[in-house]
Design a protein around this motif. Structure first.
Motif, short mmCIF file in Angstrom:
data_model
loop_
_atom_site.label_atom_id
_atom_site.label_comp_id
_atom_site.label_asym_id
_atom_site.label_seq_id
_atom_site.Cartn_x
_atom_site.Cartn_y
_atom_site.Cartn_z
N GLN A 72 0.83 -1.21 0.00
CA GLN A 72 0.00 0.00 0.00
C GLN A 72 0.86 1.26 0.00
OE1 GLN A 72 -0.46 1.99 3.21
NE2 GLN A 72 -1.31 3.54 1.84
N LEU A 73 1.96 1.25 0.74
CA LEU A 73 2.85 2.42 0.75
C LEU A 73 3.38 2.73 -0.64
CD1 LEU A 73 4.92 1.86 4.03
CD2 LEU A 73 3.06 3.50 3.66
N ASP A 74 3.68 1.69 -1.40
CA ASP A 74 4.19 1.92 -2.75
C ASP A 74 3.09 2.44 -3.68
OD1 ASP A 74 6.66 1.13 -1.90
OD2 ASP A 74 6.62 -0.85 -2.83
N ILE A 75 1.85 2.00 -3.47
CA ILE A 75 0.73 2.57 -4.22
C ILE A 75 0.59 4.05 -3.88
CG2 ILE A 75 -1.77 2.53 -4.56
CD1 ILE A 75 -1.67 -0.48 -3.87
N PHE A 76 0.69 4.36 -2.60
CA PHE A 76 0.56 5.75 -2.15
C PHE A 76 1.68 6.62 -2.74
CE2 PHE A 76 -1.27 8.02 1.85
CZ PHE A 76 -1.78 9.02 1.03
N HIS A 77 2.86 6.05 -2.87
CA HIS A 77 3.97 6.79 -3.49
C HIS A 77 3.61 7.18 -4.92
CE1 HIS A 77 8.04 7.98 -4.56
NE2 HIS A 77 7.99 7.15 -5.59
N ASP A 87 6.65 15.00 -9.99
CA ASP A 87 7.76 15.46 -9.16
C ASP A 87 7.90 14.61 -7.90
OD1 ASP A 87 8.33 17.55 -10.90
OD2 ASP A 87 7.06 18.97 -9.82
N LEU A 88 9.13 14.50 -7.41
CA LEU A 88 9.39 13.84 -6.13
C LEU A 88 9.33 14.83 -4.98
CD1 LEU A 88 12.38 11.55 -7.18
CD2 LEU A 88 10.09 10.78 -6.50
N ASP A 102 15.89 11.34 4.11
CA ASP A 102 14.46 11.03 4.02
C ASP A 102 14.01 10.43 5.34
OD1 ASP A 102 11.91 10.66 2.94
OD2 ASP A 102 12.41 8.66 2.20
N LEU A 103 13.20 11.15 6.08
CA LEU A 103 12.77 10.74 7.41
C LEU A 103 11.47 9.93 7.32
CD1 LEU A 103 13.46 14.20 9.03
CD2 LEU A 103 14.70 12.09 9.57
N GLY A 104 11.46 8.76 7.96
CA GLY A 104 10.30 7.88 7.84
C GLY A 104 10.20 7.31 6.44
N TRP A 110 10.74 6.36 -2.16
CA TRP A 110 11.07 7.75 -2.50
C TRP A 110 12.59 7.93 -2.53
CZ3 TRP A 110 13.78 11.83 -0.37
CH2 TRP A 110 13.55 13.09 -0.90
N ALA A 111 13.28 7.38 -1.54
CA ALA A 111 14.74 7.51 -1.47
C ALA A 111 15.41 6.84 -2.67
CB ALA A 111 15.25 6.91 -0.17
#
Length: 338
Positions: A72-77, A87-88, A102-104, A110-111
């Motif tokens: 799910q986190l990757d979908i949210f990304h 854009d990042l 990159d915090l959290g 993203w990193a």
């Protein structure tokens, strides 16, 4: 791609000292050292109500770290990328940053994208859980650390500090932003990206007795009990300015849930976000409701069934908001400190 060094502030501080430990030595192939012991404790996860949670600083973060949540986190990304039109980030960091924190970092996606975009930069991703992939760009490393405690990084060491989706994780945001200011180089940038818990509809299609609205209200009750805010809209910009950041900019975006918008771009966002919210609902809810609000898991699942039904109702045109706030550390910040 090369194996990540997976450097970890906690482990390095407690081990015999070598910073050349590779991923495998930090995760289970050691020979009885302090590092091996700490590694075992970090990966000795909490299992609760069918979900897996981080072990290091147990209870500091409310969402699971299992494969379902990580997907799910990757979908949210991807949704973040769509909202920001590819854009990042939005901060004007230039074309040649040399150091990024990159915090959290979560799954580290993203990193990883930042490391690919800026191959000459040193990228560090920070998280409570070692859930990041082993094979990453050579200029990227991950650390396991708790950013609500003292930071191990030196002052004035990063061109860009990035923090995304940290709501419900921080009890003292001004202190957190102060630490971000401290490690940012003079002239460097800090960016915070957060979404709202509250859902809205411009056409009043979300009913007053909505399960989605109840879901959000209960999160606000929980935040009062744990002292960690889920409602950060319009707060981060003044906090950044109070800590000394200049050229602070706040951008607000609409993030629809479902492909109901007429606008093609928003429709695409809504399509992916419907999948995102259906996948995320249980992980976003279970620990908060059972640990903090005292709900039985059966009650949680009943509410989530109603929430999912509302998300799938084409007559409901709901959305939440996303805020991007970025600011610059003054070029003369070090002189002012002298």
């Amino acid at each position: 791609m090369v194996p990540s060094p997976a450097t970890q502030s906690l482990l390095i501080a407690e081990s015999s000292g070598s910073e050349d430990n590779d991923y495998d030595s930090l995760y289970g192939s050691g020979t009885g050292t302090d590092t091996t012991s700490l590694s075992s404790s970090i990966t000795k996860y909490r299992y609760e109500n069918g979900r897996r949670y981080h072990a290091y600083s147990d209870g500091k973060y409310w969402a699971p770290n299992d494969d379902k949540q990580n997907g799910q986190l990757d979908i949210f990304h991807h949704i973040y990328s769509l909202v920001l039109e590819g854009d990042l980030f939005k901060a004007p960091i230039g074309n040649d940053p040399q150091s990024v924190l990159d915090l959290g970092t979560g799954t580290g996606i993203w990193a990883i994208d930042m490391a690919d975009k800026f191959p000459s930069a040193r990228i560090i991703g920070n998280d409570l859980s070692p859930i990041q992939p082993e094979w990453v760009p050579p200029n990227l490393q991950f650390e396991i650390d708790d950013f609500t405690k003292e930071w191990a990084h030196q002052s004035n060491s990063f061109d860009f500090v990035h923090a995304r989706a940290l709501y419900g994780s921080i009890s003292d945001w001004p202190q957190f932003i102060s630490r971000a200011y401290e490690v940012t180089k003079p002239g460097g940038w800090f960016e915070s990206v957060e979404t709202t818990v509250e859902h809205l509809s411009d056409d009043n299609s979300i009913p007053k007795d909505s399960a989605v609205l109840e879901w959000g209200r209960n999160c606000k009750i929980a935040e009062e009990k744990i002292g960690k805010s889920f409602t950060l809209e319009y707060k981060i910009k003044p906090w950044m300015e109070e800590q000394g950041f200049i050229n602070v900019v706040e951008k607000e975006y609409k993030v629809p849930v479902g492909p109901w918008p007429q606008d093609k771009h928003l429709k695409e966002i809504g399509k992916y976000n419907l999948l995102n919210m259906l996948e995320a609902a249980e992980g976003f809810t279970m620990a908060i409701y059972t640990r903090v609000l005292g709900w039985d898991p059966v009650e949680v699942h009943a509410l989530l069934g109603q929430v999912r039904a509302e998300y799938l109702n084409r007559k409901v045109h709901g959305y939440y908001r996303l805020f991007v706030v970025y600011g610059q550390k003054p070029e003369d910040a070090c002189k002012d400190a002298e």
